[in-house]
Design an enzyme around this catalytic site. Structure first.
Site, mmCIF file in Angstrom:
data_model
loop_
_atom_site.group_PDB
_atom_site.id
_atom_site.type_symbol
_atom_site.label_atom_id
_atom_site.label_comp_id
_atom_site.label_asym_id
_atom_site.label_seq_id
_atom_site.Cartn_x
_atom_site.Cartn_y
_atom_site.Cartn_z
ATOM 1 N N LYS A 22 0.861 -1.193 0.000
ATOM 2 C CA LYS A 22 0.000 0.000 0.000
ATOM 3 C C LYS A 22 0.895 1.239 0.000
ATOM 4 O O LYS A 22 1.739 1.414 0.887
ATOM 5 C CB LYS A 22 -0.869 -0.041 1.254
ATOM 6 C CG LYS A 22 -2.167 0.687 1.143
ATOM 7 C CD LYS A 22 -3.019 0.331 2.350
ATOM 8 C CE LYS A 22 -4.276 1.134 2.420
ATOM 9 N NZ LYS A 22 -4.939 0.956 3.718
HETATM 10 C C1 E4P Z 1 -8.288 1.990 3.675
HETATM 11 O O1 E4P Z 1 -7.446 1.346 3.124
HETATM 12 C C2 E4P Z 1 -8.096 2.694 4.945
HETATM 13 O O2 E4P Z 1 -7.372 1.853 5.798
HETATM 14 C C3 E4P Z 1 -9.394 2.975 5.647
HETATM 15 O O3 E4P Z 1 -10.496 2.565 4.902
HETATM 16 C C4 E4P Z 1 -9.486 4.315 6.250
HETATM 17 O O4 E4P Z 1 -10.734 4.386 6.909
HETATM 18 P P1 E4P Z 1 -11.061 5.514 7.995
HETATM 19 O O5 E4P Z 1 -11.275 6.795 7.268
HETATM 20 O O6 E4P Z 1 -12.333 5.026 8.637
HETATM 21 O O7 E4P Z 1 -9.900 5.574 8.944
#
Ligand code: E4P
Length: 219
Positions: A88
């Site tokens: 990522k």
């Molecule tokens: C996605 O890859 C992120 O980890 C995640 O969806 C972020 O979500 P949040 O805005 O609820 O922290």
């Protein structure tokens, strides 16, 4: 649409996997820190355990670095943990360069922290396997996050981009349904919005009546 769970919590991953509908996991540094994981070895072991738990599904592991060389070095270490690791990478200039490098070297990637169609185009051009628009965080700033999913889906279809749209920062069951309607390939969220899809009062009323009538047939 594929279902990923957005957590580093092993109990929740196992519960979602046991449902039989889980296609993968996304994590981020905040979610890993929440589980109290500290140190490189503990991080690698945790990712390995998650990969073994989900048994074939993609597991996104985020790099901490922000310059090209370090992102590539870190991504190579992450990718070596397990064949299902997806590196990522944040939507920054060096991240784009790194996405292209990973794509050229057959390492799967997820471009994270995406908040605009322009960013999604760049991620696709760089060869990202997944692009992660953060729906909930856009909603939090009084914009319509879901509109972005539709816009990216339209652009990717028109341009023939192969990058999969991973609707992230999903906060509710309705978000999942809307993302599916608008053409997201994947949604990632905590367990609750997934379990929320089960709920309908008419299901509960109907089941109570069927069970009641089933009892009558037994006497
Ligand atoms: C996605 O890859 C992120 O980890 C995640 O969806 C972020 O979500 P949040 O805005 O609820 O922290």
């Amino acid at each position: 649409m594929k279902f990923f769970i957005d957590t580093a919590n092993l109990a929740q991953i196992k519960e979602a996997h046991d449902l039989g509908i889980l296609d993968g996991v996304t994590t981020n540094p905040s979610l890993m820190a929440k589980e109290g994981i500290k140190g490189d070895e503990a991080i690698r072991n945790h990712y390995k355990t998650i990969c073994e738990l989900v048994d074939g599904g993609d597991v996104s592991a985020e790099v901490f670095s922000t310059d090209f060389e370090s992102i590539v070095a870190e991504g190579k270490i992450l990718a070596a943990i397990h064949p299902n690791i997806v590196v990522k990478v944040p939507m920054i200039k060096d991240g784009i360069k790194a996405l292209k490098w990973f794509s050229d070297n057959s390492i799967k990637t997820n471009c994270t922290l995406v908040f605009s169609a322009g960013q999604a185009i760049l991620a696709a051009k760089a060869g990202a396997n997944y692009v992660s628009p953060f729906i909930g965080r856009i909603d939090d700033s009084n914009w319509d996050g879901m509109e972005l999913i539709g816009q990216i889906a339209q652009i990717y279809a028109l341009q023939g981009f192969k990058t999969e749209i991973l609707a992230a920062s999903i906060r509710s069951s309705l978000h999942i349904v809307r993302a599916a309607e608008l053409g997201a390939n994947v949604c990632t969220c905590p367990l609750d919005p997934i379990l929320g899809l089960l709920k309908h009062p008419l299901t509960d009323i109907g089941l109570a009546k069927f069970l009641d009538d089933a009892k009558k047939m037994q006497h």
